[in-house]
Design a protein around this motif. Structure first.
Motif, mmCIF file in Angstrom:
data_model
loop_
_atom_site.group_PDB
_atom_site.id
_atom_site.type_symbol
_atom_site.label_atom_id
_atom_site.label_comp_id
_atom_site.label_asym_id
_atom_site.label_seq_id
_atom_site.Cartn_x
_atom_site.Cartn_y
_atom_site.Cartn_z
ATOM 1 N N ALA A 94 56.346 27.825 35.004
ATOM 2 C CA ALA A 94 55.513 26.888 34.393
ATOM 3 C C ALA A 94 56.589 25.833 33.595
ATOM 4 O O ALA A 94 56.491 24.533 33.793
ATOM 5 C CB ALA A 94 54.341 27.192 33.428
ATOM 6 N N TRP A 95 57.321 26.198 32.754
ATOM 7 C CA TRP A 95 58.440 25.196 32.055
ATOM 8 C C TRP A 95 59.164 24.584 32.896
ATOM 9 O O TRP A 95 59.191 23.220 33.023
ATOM 10 C CB TRP A 95 59.349 26.154 31.093
ATOM 11 N N LEU A 96 59.572 25.334 34.305
ATOM 12 C CA LEU A 96 60.484 24.639 35.013
ATOM 13 C C LEU A 96 59.547 23.592 36.060
ATOM 14 O O LEU A 96 60.182 22.316 36.300
ATOM 15 C CB LEU A 96 60.803 25.372 36.188
ATOM 16 N N GLU A 97 58.362 23.819 36.227
ATOM 17 C CA GLU A 97 57.345 23.012 36.896
ATOM 18 C C GLU A 97 57.213 21.752 35.942
ATOM 19 O O GLU A 97 57.156 20.377 36.352
ATOM 20 C CB GLU A 97 55.914 23.636 37.076
ATOM 21 N N GLY A 98 57.292 21.761 34.665
ATOM 22 C CA GLY A 98 57.174 20.716 33.909
ATOM 23 C C GLY A 98 58.251 19.743 33.972
ATOM 24 O O GLY A 98 58.178 18.480 33.911
ATOM 25 N N LYS A 99 59.279 20.324 33.949
ATOM 26 C CA LYS A 99 60.570 19.502 34.088
ATOM 27 C C LYS A 99 60.822 19.021 35.339
ATOM 28 O O LYS A 99 61.185 17.874 35.582
ATOM 29 C CB LYS A 99 62.016 20.607 33.828
ATOM 30 N N LEU A 117 70.228 25.433 31.840
ATOM 31 C CA LEU A 117 71.032 24.530 31.375
ATOM 32 C C LEU A 117 70.666 23.278 31.859
ATOM 33 O O LEU A 117 70.878 22.311 31.250
ATOM 34 C CB LEU A 117 72.587 24.954 31.711
ATOM 35 N N VAL A 118 70.576 23.248 33.243
ATOM 36 C CA VAL A 118 70.093 21.954 33.743
ATOM 37 C C VAL A 118 68.665 21.735 33.392
ATOM 38 O O VAL A 118 68.424 20.422 32.957
ATOM 39 C CB VAL A 118 70.265 22.130 35.179
ATOM 40 N N PRO A 178 63.633 29.669 28.041
ATOM 41 C CA PRO A 178 62.395 28.601 27.746
ATOM 42 C C PRO A 178 61.007 28.960 27.976
ATOM 43 O O PRO A 178 60.270 28.487 27.298
ATOM 44 C CB PRO A 178 62.633 27.453 28.646
ATOM 45 N N ALA A 179 60.699 30.480 28.266
ATOM 46 C CA ALA A 179 59.392 30.938 28.279
ATOM 47 C C ALA A 179 59.073 31.469 26.917
ATOM 48 O O ALA A 179 57.845 31.799 26.526
ATOM 49 C CB ALA A 179 59.482 31.965 29.236
ATOM 50 N N GLY A 180 59.981 31.286 25.852
ATOM 51 C CA GLY A 180 59.530 31.708 24.804
ATOM 52 C C GLY A 180 59.636 33.191 24.137
ATOM 53 O O GLY A 180 59.175 33.516 23.253
#
Length: 441
Positions: A153-158, A193-194, A240-242
């Motif tokens: 979900a974090w990557l989807e937001g990015k 990192l990206v 980043p998932a916390g």
């Protein structure tokens, strides 16, 4: 020069995993899911098989040279009252080895059992106890906190910040890593990192920062290079998932130093190729980075593509003549409905994947546009099934703040929403929908 057609051809024919391999991957994941769902031991505790990693994130690339391609899936389970963490892996290995289908193909690793097929492909099956949000470590016999759905979900937001272009950029960087072999970095670390360099404030300063694939590539690599040059010593690389995990423990200073040096080198080369006004010189510069497979598409590609895609697709600006001046935000969320024993879920949690024959409810969240405003929707299908049935769609229609769709055709589709205020489109968002055969959950 940007050389858009060259990038499109390069991605589709050299970098991206081809459709036949994707179909094989999906069938094998479905087969593993069915096997474990019906297994005499695991069936009682089985909840789901969840794509993770590059499989969920749409960043798998075609194998370079003699490399294999693989997929990671979580075997989501109820907690067994008697098993230690290591026993989950041991029992999973025993289950596969005890079957006629997978005997001799299974192997234990620290956190998974991987199934090695005859062709250059394997699937990592990672035991995951959902109530604990933990995966298991076979070597230490301990739990490791993990939240792969939040990572996706974090990557989807990015990805949304880049208007959907981030997965293609990650695939290009993976191809660069695997083809040049001048640096080595685990995909999950490179993704973090990206991804952490993708920020919405950049688009408020420069709306075109991620405006197309070559522009997004040069800007993202330069943003990454700027961060790396400011950090000569390997920084913490937090999940980043916390979960609190620091992924730098999976790397070392020498590997980081090499990565830092090479990204600086390629950032300069990519900028030179991008800025070069002469097409021949620019092409040579791009080929120095990506190799000779970066080349012009066949001469008839554009004509054939235009004829094939002439399906009445509409665009809110070019067709409806509603100007686009993005000054606000909206988030489009697709929730797959419950179906029998299959649980509901939000699409980003599974990498935008959903089985055929399901229903998806789309809703708008995080709107920063004050009322009143109008909502417009666009549904675009791709793939052989939709084309044969004349259902590629792509029309822009006025609607309400929610809608639902039925997953009828295999392929990679998308739903897009536009918020129009005072005759101007001020916010938009897109939700990818990848429809696969027989995908449970």
């Amino acid at each position: 020069m940007k050389l858009h057609a060259y990038f499109k051809h390069f991605l589709e024919n050299t970098v991206n995993l081809n459709d036949s391999r994707i179909e094989t991957l999906n069938k094998r994941v479905d087969a593993i899911s069915s096997f474990l769902r019906d297994h005499e031991v695991f069936g009682e505790f089985f909840l789901d098989v969840i794509p993770q990693g590059s499989f969920a994130q749409r960043t798998i690339i075609k194998p370079v040279g003699t490399r294999e391609y693989d997929a990671d899936v979580l075997l989501s389970l109820k907690e067994h009252p008697d098993w230690t963490p290591a026993q989950y892996t041991q029992e999973l290995y025993k289950a596969f080895e005890g079957s006629g289908r997978y005997k001799g193909m299974s192997h234990r690793r620290t956190r998974c059992v991987y199934i090695d097929y005859a062709d250059p492909f394997h699937i990592d099956v990672v035991p995951y106890v959902e109530s604990r949000m933990d995966i298991t470590n076979n070597k230490t016999d301990d739990w490791e906190h993990s939240d792969p759905e939040s990572f996706t979900a974090w990557l989807e937001g990015k990805t949304r910040i880049t208007a959907g272009r981030l997965p293609a950029i990650l695939r290009l960087l993976k191809y660069l890593r695997d083809s040049k072999t001048t640096f080595s970095v685990k995909s999950v670390i490179m993704t973090i990192l990206v991804g952490e360099r993708i920020e919405s404030w950049r688009t408020s300063i420069d709306a075109g920062h991620y405006g197309d694939i070559p522009t997004a590539l040069v800007n993202i690599v330069e943003d990454l290079d700027q961060y790396l040059q400011a950090n000569p010593f390997m920084p913490a690389i937090w999940d980043p998932a916390g979960t609190g995990q620091d992924f730098s423990g999976r790397w070392d200073q020498d590997g980081y130093t090499s990565f830092r040096r090479q990204i600086h080198h390629y950032a300069g080369k990519i900028r030179e190729a991008y800025d070069e006004p002469d097409k021949v010189t620019s092409l040579a510069a791009w080929q120095a980075i990506f190799g000779t497979s970066f080349q012009a598409p066949p001469a008839d590609t554009l004509t054939t593509s235009a004829a094939r895609d002439d399906t009445g697709e509409q665009f809110i600006d070019a067709t409806l003549h509603i100007p686009m001046r993005i000054s606000a935000s909206v988030r489009l969320v697709g929730r797959v409905r419950r179906a029998g024993v299959l649980r509901p879920y939000d699409l980003p949690q599974r990498g935008d994947r959903v089985g055929k024959g399901r229903y998806i409810d789309f809703r708008l969240e995080d709107r920063t546009v004050p009322e009143p405003y109008q909502v417009y929707w666009k549904v675009k299908n791709t793939g052989t099934e939709a084309r044969q049935r004349n259902q590629l769609r792509g029309q822009v229609r006025r609607g309400e703040s929610s809608m639902y769709e039925h997953t009828a055709y295999l392929g990679s589709h998308y739903v897009e929403v536009y918020i129009v205020k005072d005759g101007v489109c001020v916010a938009r968002d897109r939700q990818q929908v990848i429809i696969q055969p027989g995908m449970g959950g």
